[in-house]
Design a protein around this motif. Structure first.
Motif, short mmCIF file in Angstrom:
data_model
loop_
_atom_site.label_atom_id
_atom_site.label_comp_id
_atom_site.label_asym_id
_atom_site.label_seq_id
_atom_site.Cartn_x
_atom_site.Cartn_y
_atom_site.Cartn_z
N LEU A 1 -13.23 45.94 62.67
CA LEU A 1 -12.33 45.42 61.63
C LEU A 1 -13.14 44.71 60.55
O LEU A 1 -12.90 44.91 59.36
CB LEU A 1 -11.31 44.46 62.24
N SER B 1 -4.52 49.98 64.01
CA SER B 1 -5.38 49.80 65.18
C SER B 1 -4.61 50.12 66.44
O SER B 1 -3.42 49.79 66.55
CB SER B 1 -5.89 48.35 65.24
N GLU C 1 -13.86 46.22 68.70
CA GLU C 1 -12.69 46.39 67.82
C GLU C 1 -12.73 45.37 66.68
O GLU C 1 -12.49 45.72 65.51
CB GLU C 1 -11.39 46.20 68.61
N ASN D 1 -4.31 57.78 67.06
CA ASN D 1 -5.64 57.35 66.60
C ASN D 1 -6.72 58.30 67.10
O ASN D 1 -7.85 57.89 67.34
CB ASN D 1 -5.89 55.93 67.10
#
Length: 121
Positions: free
Chosen positions: A12, A31, A8, A76
């Protein structure tokens, strides 16, 4: 360190690089990782390696207009489908049609049933 949190934060990092390169500001970062969002917002202290990535991203974004928010996993769906497919393809793959077959349902669901706001220019 090889974990979903590491992935993750590295995602980013790559996204920040791309946003700066393409001048995509103001930038809204979404996110489904509450850890990532809390670390970026400064409300949670992460392990050193993740904190370093987060601090670097925040530093590179300080001259731009940006924000970050937490979204549900369900909101998402399209990025999640892409990530799962990326894991399956170990080698580079060229997709020649759009939308990709495996994205038809997530795209339809995302557009029809959920608020859809991804890029603001």
């Amino acid at each position: 360190m090889a974990s979903n949190n590491w992935a993750e934060f590295r995602g980013l990092e790559a996204s920040v690089d791309l946003a700066i390169q393409m001048k995509c500001f103001p930038l809204q970062i979404e996110s489904d990782s509450s850890l990532l969002v809390q670390v970026i917002q400064g409300s949670y202290k992460s392990p050193w390696a993740l904190h370093t990535i987060a601090a670097d991203c925040k530093s590179r974004l300080e001259d731009y207009s940006w924000s970050i928010c937490h979204v549900s996993v369900r909101a998402n769906m399209v990025p999640d489908a892409l990530a799962k497919k990326a894991i399956i393809f170990a080698e580079a793959t060229i997709w020649r049609s759009w939308p990709l077959d495996f994205l038809h349902l997530p795209l339809l669901h995302d557009v029809v049933q959920l608020p859809y706001c991804r890029i603001v220019r």
